[in-house]
Scaffold this motif. Structure first.
Motif, PDB file in Angstrom:
ATOM      1  N   SER A  51     134.587 108.923 -13.431  1.00 16.74           N
ATOM      2  CA  SER A  51     134.132 109.870 -12.400  1.00 16.74           C
ATOM      3  C   SER A  51     135.195 110.075 -11.326  1.00 16.74           C
ATOM      4  CB  SER A  51     132.847 109.366 -11.745  1.00 16.74           C
ATOM      5  OG  SER A  51     131.821 109.296 -12.699  1.00 16.74           O
ATOM      6  N   VAL A  52     135.831 108.972 -10.891  1.00 17.32           N
ATOM      7  CA  VAL A  52     136.870 109.069  -9.862  1.00 17.32           C
ATOM      8  C   VAL A  52     138.049 109.876 -10.396  1.00 17.32           C
ATOM      9  CG1 VAL A  52     138.575 107.757  -8.532  1.00 17.32           C
ATOM     10  CG2 VAL A  52     136.233 106.924  -8.699  1.00 17.32           C
ATOM     11  N   TYR A  53     138.436 109.580 -11.630  1.00 19.10           N
ATOM     12  CA  TYR A  53     139.554 110.283 -12.261  1.00 19.10           C
ATOM     13  C   TYR A  53     139.260 111.778 -12.355  1.00 19.10           C
ATOM     14  CZ  TYR A  53     143.727 110.504 -15.145  1.00 19.10           C
ATOM     15  OH  TYR A  53     144.984 110.761 -15.601  1.00 19.10           O
ATOM     16  N   ASP A  54     138.031 112.083 -12.764  1.00 18.22           N
ATOM     17  CA  ASP A  54     137.611 113.474 -12.915  1.00 18.22           C
ATOM     18  C   ASP A  54     137.606 114.183 -11.565  1.00 18.22           C
ATOM     19  OD1 ASP A  54     136.687 115.748 -14.150  1.00 18.22           O
ATOM     20  OD2 ASP A  54     134.581 115.188 -13.948  1.00 18.22           O
ATOM     21  N   ALA A  55     137.100 113.494 -10.534  1.00 21.11           N
ATOM     22  CA  ALA A  55     137.014 114.104  -9.208  1.00 21.11           C
ATOM     23  C   ALA A  55     138.414 114.376  -8.639  1.00 21.11           C
ATOM     24  CB  ALA A  55     136.223 113.199  -8.263  1.00 21.11           C
ATOM     25  N   LYS A  56     139.359 113.471  -8.896  1.00 18.58           N
ATOM     26  CA  LYS A  56     140.700 113.620  -8.324  1.00 18.58           C
ATOM     27  C   LYS A  56     141.589 114.568  -9.116  1.00 18.58           C
ATOM     28  CE  LYS A  56     141.164 109.141  -5.936  1.00 18.58           C
ATOM     29  NZ  LYS A  56     141.190 109.543  -4.536  1.00 18.58           N
ATOM     30  N   TRP A  57     141.530 114.485 -10.459  1.00 15.85           N
ATOM     31  CA  TRP A  57     142.482 115.242 -11.265  1.00 15.85           C
ATOM     32  C   TRP A  57     141.844 116.191 -12.276  1.00 15.85           C
ATOM     33  CZ3 TRP A  57     143.236 109.790 -10.677  1.00 15.85           C
ATOM     34  CH2 TRP A  57     144.151 109.477  -9.658  1.00 15.85           C
ATOM     35  N   GLY A  58     140.491 116.224 -12.267  1.00 14.06           N
ATOM     36  CA  GLY A  58     139.804 117.179 -13.143  1.00 14.06           C
ATOM     37  C   GLY A  58     140.016 116.951 -14.631  1.00 14.06           C
ATOM     38  N   GLU A  59     140.292 115.711 -15.008  1.00 10.87           N
ATOM     39  CA  GLU A  59     140.437 115.388 -16.434  1.00 10.87           C
ATOM     40  C   GLU A  59     139.706 114.079 -16.711  1.00 10.87           C
ATOM     41  OE1 GLU A  59     144.511 114.847 -17.540  1.00 10.87           O
ATOM     42  OE2 GLU A  59     145.112 116.602 -16.370  1.00 10.87           O
TER      43      GLU A  59
END
Ligand SMILES: [Zn+2]
Length: 279
Positions: free
Chosen positions: A136-144
């Protein structure tokens, strides 16, 4: 004693939430081929090495008001949200699983196999929540969403379902019925996410979200609870994301955090994991 266990679980969750954020950054650096950050945590803008007292989950963030001690750059909301969020999730799981386990310990000791399955299920679920937080954190920061982590989440979900099958076999329950119910749950969660992703041409939902939904659906292993998890995730996602959707027009919803909230809520309210009282 009860309160102590719940506080302990919250602290464990908050520490792992902080760890999850770190891991997200480390994955990013690895994928971008940058030099590793070293063992100690650093500020992402000025590379200031954090002291131990800058690294206490939740408390440090609040004391520094989310800013770096040295350069004053914002640390970001993902950090505090994942620490508080995972802490709360762990406390909720502690409430429905760890507390009864302590309370019924003497009864559980007479069924060692069931106890092993139960402990394994709770531990795997907690690990899965950490993996989902990193995603979730990765997705929120870099959209992947890193593929390896998605595979890991699905693997954990499948293992949790496997334990549920095992415990059903031990109890002499209907395994076929369980698998059909789990399969319907997968269709409801992963199928619907995949359909939204395809139909909206990736505008409403990213390509990795349905895989996260698949992992959660496997772990829940029940169509009715899966439906509830999906309903809560969508409801919250719509309410929280609506203002930014209206402002920015088309915008991909980061569905991961909402999926996690739905997951934790059904565990807490509906006991998605094998119930203690069936033992
Ligand atoms: Zn800094």
């Amino acid at each position: 004693m009860k309160l102590l266990i719940l506080i302990g679980m919250f602290i464990l969750g908050a520490v792992l939430g902080s760890f999850a954020c770190c891991q997200a950054w480390r994955w990013r650096y690895k994928i971008e081929g940058k030099k590793s950050l070293g063992k100690r945590s650093v500020c992402m803008s000025c590379k200031y090495k954090l002291k131990w007292y800058d690294n206490i989950p939740v408390i440090s963030w609040l004391m520094l008001r989310g800013k770096c001690r040295k350069c004053g750059k914002s640390i970001g909301w993902a950090e505090i949200l994942s620490e508080v969020g995972l802490g709360t999730a762990f406390a909720m799981l502690g409430h429905v699983y760890v507390l009864p386990m302590v309370y019924y310990w003497s009864v559980l000791m007479t069924r060692p196999m069931s106890l092993v399955i139960l402990v394994a299920t709770v531990v795997l679920t907690l690990i899965m929540l950490v993996v989902l937080t990193i995603l979730s954190v990765y997705d929120a920061k870099w959209g992947e969403l890193p593929v390896i982590l998605l595979v890991l989440a699905v693997g954990l979900g499948a293992m949790i379902l496997g334990l549920k099958v095992w415990s059903t076999v031990l109890d002499g329950g209907d395994v076929i019925q369980l698998l059909i119910s789990a399969g319907c749950g997968v269709v409801i969660m992963a199928g619907v996410c995949w359909a939204i992703y395809k139909v909206s041409n990736e505008r409403l939902m990213g390509g990795g979200d349905w895989i996260m939904a698949l992992a959660v659906a496997l772990a829940i292993g029940d169509w009715w609870l899966a439906l509830w998890a999906m309903f809560m995730a969508n409801l919250l996602g719509d309410i929280i994301m609506m203002p930014s959707l209206i402002q920015k027009g088309n915008h991909v919803i980061h569905f991961g955090p909402f999926l996690m909230i739905g997951f934790v809520m059904v565990i807490w309210l509906g006991s998605a994991l094998p119930s203690l009282f069936n033992l």
